[in-house]
Enzyme design. Structure first.
Site, short mmCIF file in Angstrom:
data_model
loop_
_atom_site.label_atom_id
_atom_site.label_comp_id
_atom_site.label_asym_id
_atom_site.label_seq_id
_atom_site.Cartn_x
_atom_site.Cartn_y
_atom_site.Cartn_z
N ASP A 265 0.82 -1.21 0.00
CA ASP A 265 0.00 0.00 0.00
C ASP A 265 0.86 1.27 0.00
O ASP A 265 1.83 1.37 0.76
CB ASP A 265 -0.89 -0.02 1.25
N GLU A 301 1.24 0.09 -4.85
CA GLU A 301 0.45 1.29 -5.06
C GLU A 301 1.41 2.46 -4.91
O GLU A 301 2.09 2.59 -3.89
CB GLU A 301 -0.67 1.42 -4.04
N ASP A 327 -3.76 4.11 -11.40
CA ASP A 327 -4.85 5.05 -11.17
C ASP A 327 -5.15 5.88 -12.42
O ASP A 327 -6.29 6.28 -12.64
CB ASP A 327 -4.52 5.99 -10.02
N HIS A 398 -11.46 -0.56 -4.05
CA HIS A 398 -12.03 -0.18 -2.76
C HIS A 398 -11.85 1.32 -2.51
O HIS A 398 -12.72 1.97 -1.94
CB HIS A 398 -11.37 -0.99 -1.63
N GLY A 402 -15.01 3.49 -1.95
CA GLY A 402 -15.16 3.82 -0.55
C GLY A 402 -14.86 5.25 -0.19
O GLY A 402 -15.32 5.74 0.84
N ASN A 403 -14.08 5.94 -1.01
CA ASN A 403 -13.77 7.33 -0.70
C ASN A 403 -14.82 8.30 -1.22
O ASN A 403 -14.66 9.52 -1.09
CB ASN A 403 -12.38 7.69 -1.22
#
Length: 614
Positions: A265, A301, A327, A398, A402-403
């Protein structure tokens, strides 16, 4: 078969019987071991290198224990293999050899076969456990996925959370099950020929339950400040032991739990000024260790778009990391299919079709140019020289669901025709495609931000979450902000659980069939050719049509082939020159429109053209 990872950290069962307990606390002169079975505290032996240790002949697997600091604070083992009563409770001695594995023949799958399914254990099933997730794996494999990527399971505070606030990095969260139940999940996945990646967080510890500041402050380097406070000490005084802690953690999950690799992450948030940073050191440890015997993959990431981590050697094998979340492709595709242009989407809004084409052809959109959203900051490194398997690309994750204030999935936001086209472009490209759980059938359930912190922190998180959206026009009004679900409410967590029965209904079943067909085509016609793919492709406009061309393996080893794509993401039909080669896939396309093809909105066409080596 039995597997265990040997390390200096944590409680170690001894071959002669008993347990060796160890705790690293440089600067503290006295640490006491407390065992619930004994009901007393014993002083540990302090060594010059900061370690405190004690061998207890009568201790055994299943014993609960903790450590008492000089100020009286009681703390769990930072390398606990299990904390049955959550992060503030006692640790438990675990026998890593207790589980008998059934995957002796498993050597993993090559990365060019990767089709990834990201899932969160707590909301993947109604039960939210390792055992319940295991029961659903066959359906995921049958659909055409080859990799499951599990969001972090390291012990976090409370009974529910995304997992990115973990504090006991060696202990699977007890809310999901036991270590052996997690091993059984991985074992079952291997029986289905599924690769399993685990999401790990090495850029910070969570804000609740992290006792390292009290017992081992050398774990942090105040010379580097982050949004979470002092950075983890990867490059300061006494950093070698800290680096070892995280290297061993990576090896632990891969060797003892038989994961096939890790997703690391937010490596852009790691502060490390050493020549070989901790990301590279972990990757090398995995490749030089378990990677010598089976396929091990490391996915990053990295918001900085650092392509230097993704370099390949002469044999097209990764030098450091296998792949990185992309992204850029998501952002461009999101603008195309939803029309949203706020926030970071503004960087892709001027010409979303071209941005999507760059991402499909070269991986990153931002390869060093200034980002308007980041006030002109230059972002990224060149990526066109890399194979597109180095990019894990997606239409949602996610994070991207989720954000959002209400956890909206892309299927509830996008034009359905354009969304189907975007799935075709993604799943039939040489990228390593990824879907987030439930995405394959357009799940109606949101994926909200949820957590379970103690009262004081819970209130701050709830208020902060609502304040975060105050800058958006839709949430200027206090009443509108109050409608945002409370992250700490159990109902927020429950609302995020998948409803598996939806898969058979109406539009959900249609999307599921579309995804299944695309993955079948990928497996049968494209996957065998992707091993030979080595560099990015090209893209251009044919009027309003987007065209992309990639080089892939040919019908014979000495030949190559061109994979050609044309797509219309406009709102009106267009005409485009036909693609060369054998037709693999077409939708919303009229091939009988004379010398050109008529492409309706959302049309996608894919051909494979065999070519001799030049």
């Amino acid at each position: 078969m039995k597997h265990a990872h040997t390390m200096n950290f944590g409680a170690q069962l001894l071959d002669s019987g008993g347990v060796l307990f160890r705790y690293w606390a440089p600067g503290l002169d006295r640490i006491e071991l407390e065992r619930e079975a004994a009901g007393n505290a014993l002083a540990m032996q302090a060594r010059d290198d900061g370690w405190h240790e004690l061998e207890v002949p009568e201790a055994a697997a299943g014993d609960r224990y903790g450590f008492k600091l000089p100020d009286g604070l009681r703390v769990p083992d930072p390398a606990s293999r299990r904390n049955p009563d959550d992060v503030h409770g006692a640790s438990e001695v675990v026998d890593p050899h207790a589980y008998r594995w059934n995957d002796a023949e498993w050597r993993g799958r090559p990365w060019h076969e990767a089709v990834i399914y990201e899932l969160h254990i707590g909301t993947f099933t109604p039960e939210g456990t390792f055992g319940a997730a295991q029961e659903r794996l066959a359906e995921v494999a049958a659909l055409g996925f080859t990799v499951i990527e599990i969001m972090p399971v390291a012990d976090f505070p409370g009974q529910r959370g995304w997992g990115y606030d973990g504090v006991l990095l060696f202990a699977p969260d007890a809310a999901y099950g036991t270590p052996d139940e997690l091993k059984a999940l991985v074992d079952a996945a291997h029986a289905l020929e599924l690769t399993v990646l685990l999401d790990v967080v090495y850029n910070h510890f969570g804000p609740e339950g992290n006792y390292l500041h009290a017992g081992s402050p050398a774990f942090f380097n105040p010379a580097h400040q982050t949004p979470w406070g002092a950075a983890i000490n990867y490059d300061g005084e006494r950093s070698r032991t800290v680096r070892d802690f995280f290297v061993h953690n990576a090896l632990y999950w891969v060797e003892e739990f038989r994961f096939d690799g890790l997703r690391m992450d937010a490596v852009h948030a790691i502060r490390d000024d050493t020549d070989i940073d901790i990301v590279q050191e972990i990757c090398e440890a995995l490749r030089d260790g378990p990677g010598r015997e089976r396929e091990i993959h490391i996915v990053l990431e990295n918001d900085a778009n650092g392509s230097h981590y993704l370099l390949r050697d002469e044999a097209n094998a990764p030098r450091i990391a296998t792949a990185q979340w992309n992204d850029d492709l998501h952002h461009a595709a999101h603008v195309l299919v939803t029309g949203e242009r706020d926030g970071y989407y503004a960087d892709y809004a001027d010409d979303a079709v071209d941005s999507f084409g760059v991402a499909l052809a070269q991986g990153f959109v931002y390869q060093g140019q200034p980002s308007p959203f980041r006030n002109g900051e230059h972002r990224g490194e060149p990526s066109a020289h890399l194979p597109l398997a180095a990019f894990v690309s997606f239409l949602q994750t996610h994070d991207q669901v989720g954000n959002r204030a209400f956890g909206d999935r892309i299927s509830s936001l996008a034009d359905p025709v354009l969304l189907r086209a975007a799935y075709a472009c993604l799943l039939l490209s040489p990228h390593a495609p990824m879907l987030f759980m439930g995405e394959e059938y357009g799940a109606s359930t949101p994926f909200l931000y949820f957590c379970d912190f103690g009262p004081e922190l819970a209130a701050a998180v709830s208020e902060g979450r609502r304040a975060e959206f105050g800058g958006f026009a839709a949430f200027k009004d206090e009443a509108a902000r109050a409608s945002i679900p409370d992250p700490n409410a159990e109902s927020t967590f429950v609302a995020s659980k998948l409803r598996w029965d939806e898969r058979a209904d109406g539009a959900h079943a249609e999307l599921l069939a579309h995804v299944r067909d695309l993955l079948t085509l990928r497996r049968e016609r494209l996957m065998p050719r992707l091993a030979a793919h080595r560099t990015g492709g090209t893209h251009w406009r044919d009027g309003e049509a987007l065209r992309v061309r990639w080089e892939v393996g040919g019908a014979a080893p000495e030949r190559f082939a061109q994979l050609n794509l044309v797509a219309n993401f406009g709102t009106a039909p267009i005409h485009a020159l036909p693609l060369a080669g054998d037709l693999l896939y077409t939708s919303n396309t009229d091939h009988d429109a004379g010398p050109t093809w008529r492409l309706a909105p959302g049309a996608v066409c894919l051909t494979l053209e065999e070519n001799p080596i030049a």
